[in-house]
Scaffold this active site. Structure first.
Site, PDB file in Angstrom:
ATOM      1  N   ASP A   1     -85.010 -50.082  90.854  1.00 59.73           N
ATOM      2  CA  ASP A   1     -83.727 -50.077  90.145  1.00 59.73           C
ATOM      3  C   ASP A   1     -82.690 -50.981  90.792  1.00 59.73           C
ATOM      4  O   ASP A   1     -82.892 -51.472  91.906  1.00 59.73           O
ATOM      5  CB  ASP A   1     -83.195 -48.631  90.034  1.00 59.73           C
ATOM      6  CG  ASP A   1     -83.352 -47.837  91.324  1.00 59.73           C
ATOM      7  OD1 ASP A   1     -83.470 -48.456  92.393  1.00 59.73           O
ATOM      8  OD2 ASP A   1     -83.363 -46.601  91.263  1.00 59.73           O
TER       9      ASP A   1
ATOM     10  N   ASN B   1     -80.316 -34.414  92.631  1.00 60.30           N
ATOM     11  CA  ASN B   1     -80.311 -33.770  91.310  1.00 60.30           C
ATOM     12  C   ASN B   1     -81.654 -33.911  90.601  1.00 60.30           C
ATOM     13  O   ASN B   1     -81.774 -33.605  89.421  1.00 60.30           O
ATOM     14  CB  ASN B   1     -79.187 -34.338  90.430  1.00 60.30           C
ATOM     15  CG  ASN B   1     -79.411 -35.803  90.065  1.00 60.30           C
ATOM     16  OD1 ASN B   1     -80.349 -36.430  90.562  1.00 60.30           O
ATOM     17  ND2 ASN B   1     -78.562 -36.344  89.211  1.00 60.30           N
TER      18      ASN B   1
ATOM     19  N   HIS C   1     -83.433 -36.817  90.235  1.00 60.94           N
ATOM     20  CA  HIS C   1     -83.762 -38.114  89.626  1.00 60.94           C
ATOM     21  C   HIS C   1     -84.837 -38.851  90.423  1.00 60.94           C
ATOM     22  O   HIS C   1     -84.957 -38.686  91.627  1.00 60.94           O
ATOM     23  CB  HIS C   1     -82.515 -38.982  89.402  1.00 60.94           C
ATOM     24  CG  HIS C   1     -81.873 -39.575  90.616  1.00 60.94           C
ATOM     25  ND1 HIS C   1     -80.510 -39.523  90.826  1.00 60.94           N
ATOM     26  CD2 HIS C   1     -82.372 -40.264  91.670  1.00 60.94           C
ATOM     27  CE1 HIS C   1     -80.218 -40.158  91.949  1.00 60.94           C
ATOM     28  NE2 HIS C   1     -81.328 -40.610  92.492  1.00 60.94           N
TER      29      HIS C   1
ATOM     30  N   GLU D   1     -82.246 -40.173  85.351  1.00 58.80           N
ATOM     31  CA  GLU D   1     -81.373 -39.026  85.597  1.00 58.80           C
ATOM     32  C   GLU D   1     -81.785 -37.818  84.756  1.00 58.80           C
ATOM     33  O   GLU D   1     -82.392 -37.968  83.685  1.00 58.80           O
ATOM     34  CB  GLU D   1     -79.932 -39.410  85.233  1.00 58.80           C
ATOM     35  CG  GLU D   1     -79.319 -40.463  86.146  1.00 58.80           C
ATOM     36  CD  GLU D   1     -78.719 -39.871  87.428  1.00 58.80           C
ATOM     37  OE1 GLU D   1     -79.347 -39.013  88.053  1.00 58.80           O
ATOM     38  OE2 GLU D   1     -77.606 -40.288  87.784  1.00 58.80           O
TER      39      GLU D   1
HETATM   40  C1  GLP Z   1     -81.122 -43.536  94.977  1.00 57.25           C
HETATM   41  C2  GLP Z   1     -82.281 -44.274  94.262  1.00 57.25           C
HETATM   42  C3  GLP Z   1     -83.515 -43.408  94.206  1.00 57.25           C
HETATM   43  C4  GLP Z   1     -83.616 -42.616  95.486  1.00 57.25           C
HETATM   44  C5  GLP Z   1     -82.521 -41.597  95.515  1.00 57.25           C
HETATM   45  C6  GLP Z   1     -82.427 -40.794  96.784  1.00 57.25           C
HETATM   46  O1  GLP Z   1     -79.901 -43.765  94.443  1.00 57.25           O
HETATM   47  N1  GLP Z   1     -82.002 -44.815  92.982  1.00 57.25           N
HETATM   48  O2  GLP Z   1     -84.637 -44.217  93.979  1.00 57.25           O
HETATM   49  O3  GLP Z   1     -84.844 -41.949  95.570  1.00 57.25           O
HETATM   50  O4  GLP Z   1     -81.296 -42.138  95.079  1.00 57.25           O
HETATM   51  O5  GLP Z   1     -81.551 -41.320  97.717  1.00 57.25           O
HETATM   52  P1  GLP Z   1     -81.559 -40.849  99.213  1.00 57.25           P
HETATM   53  O6  GLP Z   1     -82.845 -41.310  99.803  1.00 57.25           O
HETATM   54  O7  GLP Z   1     -80.383 -41.556  99.833  1.00 57.25           O
HETATM   55  O8  GLP Z   1     -81.451 -39.379  99.212  1.00 57.25           O
END
Ligand code: GLP
Length: 249
Positions: free
Chosen positions: A67, A136, A138, A143
């Site tokens: 992404d 959450n 995702h 989402e």
């Molecule tokens: C991000 C990414 C996800 C990731 C998630 C968890 O924003 N888009 O691919 O798995 O959120 O983030 P973190 O590893 O900081 O908890």
């Protein structure tokens, strides 16, 4: 799904990096799906160490990130493109032409999502997808909601996600309100998934995703259907899990 639980985050990263190396070495020109967020930082640091020791080369890989934020150019410090440069690309031998990330600064995001989907799904599935989960539920930036998309698409980020992701932005900076993300199709078609999560704060959502019902309210719950997913957790993230667990001491 096999859930490997390690005493520390460092041990989970190391084990996942070893497995990554083993898998990519078994494929001629590996198509690899990469992820951002705080979770894979230690894992990428471990891959860099393997590269420096000469046990892993990236030169035959092609990578596809999950992404990117809309509105951020690749040189914006909080773009996922910059994240990948900082934590992995600048330190390894992956040619620039073989690194793919959705363009966040495009004039037509829908068209860019379509282009990116064809690029990733192309003629063959990803050999390996690296994955984590948002607080959450995702995955990528798919989402929670009433529906999920199979194709890459433009997504409006939830307030919760924008709030959580503030940690990567400097004070006062606005977290973008939308992003382009791969959909569930490319993720679920990947031949293998390596899933990483660490820390107490992920324990509750992991319980819901891995042991709860399949629901669009927790997009990560659909990973239960993937036939070849290997999970690497530290003991804090895994504290509520009871099914398919393998505690490594
Ligand atoms: C991000 C990414 C996800 C990731 C998630 C968890 O924003 N888009 O691919 O798995 O959120 O983030 P973190 O590893 O900081 O908890």
């Amino acid at each position: 799904m096999k859930i490997n639980i390690y005493p520390t985050a460092e041990e989970a990263d190391y084990a996942a990096a070893l497995r990554f190396t083993e898998i990519v070495k078994s494929v001629i020109k590996p198509k690899i799906g990469l992820a951002t967020g705080t979770t894979p930082i230690g894992f990428y640091a471990q891959l860099v160490k393997f590269y420096q020791k000469g046990v892993l080369s990236f030169k035959d890989m092609t990578t596809y990130n999950l992404d990117e934020y809309i509105g951020l150019s690749p040189d914006h410090p909080q773009s996922f493109a910059a994240f990948m440069d900082n934590h992995l690309f600048s330190a390894i031998d992956l040619p620039a032409a073989q690194r793919n990330i959705p363009h966040g600064d495009t004039a037509d995001s829908h068209l860019e999502a379509e282009r990116y989907n064809s690029l990733v799904e192309g003629n063959s599935p990803l050999d390996l997808q690296l994955m984590s989960i948002g607080l959450n539920g995702h995955i990528g930036f798919n989402e929670p909601g009433e529906t999920l998309s199979t194709s890459a698409h433009l997504v409006h980020l939830t307030e919760e996600t924008r709030e959580v992701n503030k940690k990567s932005f400097t004070q006062g900076e606005v977290v973008p309100s939308s992003a382009i993300t791969l959909g569930l199709g490319a993720i679920m078609k990947a031949k293998r998934i390596l899933f990483l999560a660490k820390g107490d704060e992920k324990a509750e959502i992991l319980k819901q995703a891995f042991e709860g019902p399949l629901t669009t309210k927790v997009p990560g719950s659909f990973l239960q259907l993937h036939p070849h997913m290997e999970v690497f957790l530290d003991k804090d993230a895994a504290k509520y899990l009871t099914v398919n667990i393998n505690v490594v001491t």
